[in-house]
Write an enzyme that holds these catalytic residues in place. Structure first.
Site, PDB file in Angstrom:
ATOM      1  N   TYR A  48      -3.032  -1.076  10.041  1.00  0.00           N
ATOM      2  CA  TYR A  48      -2.770  -1.242   8.582  1.00  0.00           C
ATOM      3  C   TYR A  48      -1.373  -1.069   8.154  1.00  0.00           C
ATOM      4  O   TYR A  48      -0.938  -1.886   7.400  1.00  0.00           O
ATOM      5  CB  TYR A  48      -3.853  -0.242   8.052  1.00  0.00           C
ATOM      6  N   SER A  90       0.870  -1.189   0.033  1.00  0.00           N
ATOM      7  CA  SER A  90       0.120   0.149   0.172  1.00  0.00           C
ATOM      8  C   SER A  90       0.984   1.307  -0.111  1.00  0.00           C
ATOM      9  O   SER A  90       2.258   1.063   0.260  1.00  0.00           O
ATOM     10  CB  SER A  90      -0.855   0.136   1.253  1.00  0.00           C
TER      11      SER A  90
END
Length: 272
Positions: free
Chosen positions: A155, A142
């Protein structure tokens, strides 16, 4: 891996979003496909879209957090297709919570999917990808695997860990002379369902968070798939998708840890 025609591609998290778009694009390019996900109904929908493109495709129900299931899946795919060339460990989830707010269960949940799911898929398929003589493993990180920001500790840390694991694997493949390319993929805000399926700390409105994410989304899953496959063809170590991911990469490269001041100021502005 310059040509995907006839190659066997494995994609996890293929029921929607980037995973589905990758499957359809690979189908158009003549790949043979093993697509999987926790919801077999949505994975079957992806398989049907690939069949429209004339692809040889099979859908599998798979929970990437279950190590034994992933090991069994790898053996099953090889039995069904005769080998594996490309693995995209795409399955992933999102979580919004400060360190103070986040529960132990949610931290374990996100690591089990984002990090351990990738490790399971990589370890299970790696011997077969090496044996193919022309292989590639791509792991979905990401833009928050490049920088960390407030409310994304769970995350970001899962994606940072995945990136480190992938970087080590890439070096090992070159060090030991294996015919396997390795890439970490770093999307920015992609218009997928990930925000709708996310978890958030008690008191945070998931629908509102998802709406905000979707307003910021700059890139379609189809564009993300095209950029990913182009990066795999070039055996890029890191594949950046979207102007936001490219910006954050340049920010942390240019400022080092100073990027934190910029992001903190941005989040403080949102709070006022």
């Amino acid at each position: 891996m310059l040509d995907f025609r006839g190659k066997v591609a494995v994609i996890t998290g293929a029921g929607s979003g980037i995973g589905r778009a990758l499957a359809v694009q690979l189908a158009k390019e003549g790949a043979r496909l093993a697509v999987s996900g926790r919801r077999i109904d949505t994975v079957e929908e992806t398989a049907d879209l690939c069949r429209i493109e004339g692809a040889d495709v099979r859908a599998y129900e798979l929970d990437v957090t279950d190590r034994d299931a992933v090991l069994k899946h790898a053996d099953e795919v090889v039995a069904d297709f005769g080998g594996v060339n490309l693995v995209v460990n795409n399955a992933g989830v999102s979580l919004t919570a400060s360190v103070e707010e986040v529960s132990w269960d949610d931290l374990e949940w996100i690591f089990n999917i984002n990090f351990w799911g990738t490790v399971h898929g990589t370890k299970a398929f790696l011997p077969y990808v090496i044996a193919s003589g022309d292989g590639h493993i791509a792991n979905m990180s990401s833009m928050f695997g490049l920088v960390a920001c407030p409310t994304q500790s769970g995350y970001s840390s899962s994606k940072f860990a995945m990136r480190a694991f992938t970087d080590s694997l890439r070096q090992e493949m070159k060090l030991y002379g294996h015919p396997v390319g390795v890439s970490s993929i770093h999307p920015g805000t992609i218009l997928t369902e990930i925000a709708r399926k996310a978890r958030a700390a008690d008191g945070r409105d998931v629908d509102e968070l998802a709406s905000n994410f979707e307003r910021m989304a700059k890139t379609s899953p189809e564009t993300a798939a095209e950029v990913t496959l182009a990066g795999i063809r070039k055996d890029k170590a890191m594949i950046f998708i979207g102007s936001d991911a490219k910006f954050l990469n340049l920010l942390q490269r240019g400022l080092g840890s100073g990027y934190q001041k910029v992001l903190t100021a941005m989040f403080r502005k949102d709070l006022t």
